[in-house]
Write a protein that holds these residues in place. Structure first.
Motif: not given
Length: 144
Positions: A90-95
């Protein structure tokens, strides 16, 4: 004054992260790393905006303060900072979502809570044109 390319800005951002991590290491709050990154990037002559509001538009509805990007450097590169034990997908998708919504072409996800900072830096692109061979070679050699 010449405009810097996203890849050159990315190099300076990674350089600043290495400097901070070498000096202080992991374990600090994200807000501390954000302040230190701003300081280091400005020392390197870069324009830095913090906590930049990013609206979401859906079906004619505009939500003004839906997201906040941690850093926007030189109005070209989004930097999302973390200080977590484990980065989640989710951190990667957030960016990637920030890049898509903002129209910026390059982003860096940096997790400072790692033993070696190079293991905590992830580059995300959103339609960034291929870099020249000489830039690619210098970026590859500086990343290791």
């Amino acid at each position: 004054m010449t405009q810097k390319h996203e890849n050159d800005i990315s190099y300076l951002i990674r350089q600043a992260a290495y400097e901070i991590h070498m000096t202080l290491g992991p374990g600090l709050l994200e807000s501390v790393y954000e302040t230190l990154m701003c300081h280091e990037l400005r020392k390197r002559g870069l324009a830095v905006q913090t906590q930049v509001a990013l609206p979401v538009v859906y079906d004619g509805l505009r939500l003004e303060n839906s997201f906040r990007m941690d850093l926007v450097v030189e109005n070209k590169v989004v930097v999302e900072l973390k200080s977590v034990e484990v980065l989640l997908e989710v951190h990667h998708m957030q960016l990637l979502t920030y890049l898509k919504l903002s129209g910026y072409k390059l982003g860096l996800l940096i997790n400072f809570n790692v033993p070696l900072i190079k293991a905590g830096i992830f580059r995300k692109v959103n339609g960034l044109p291929e870099q020249s061979a000489s830039s690619a070679q210098s970026s590859a050699s500086s990343a290791g």
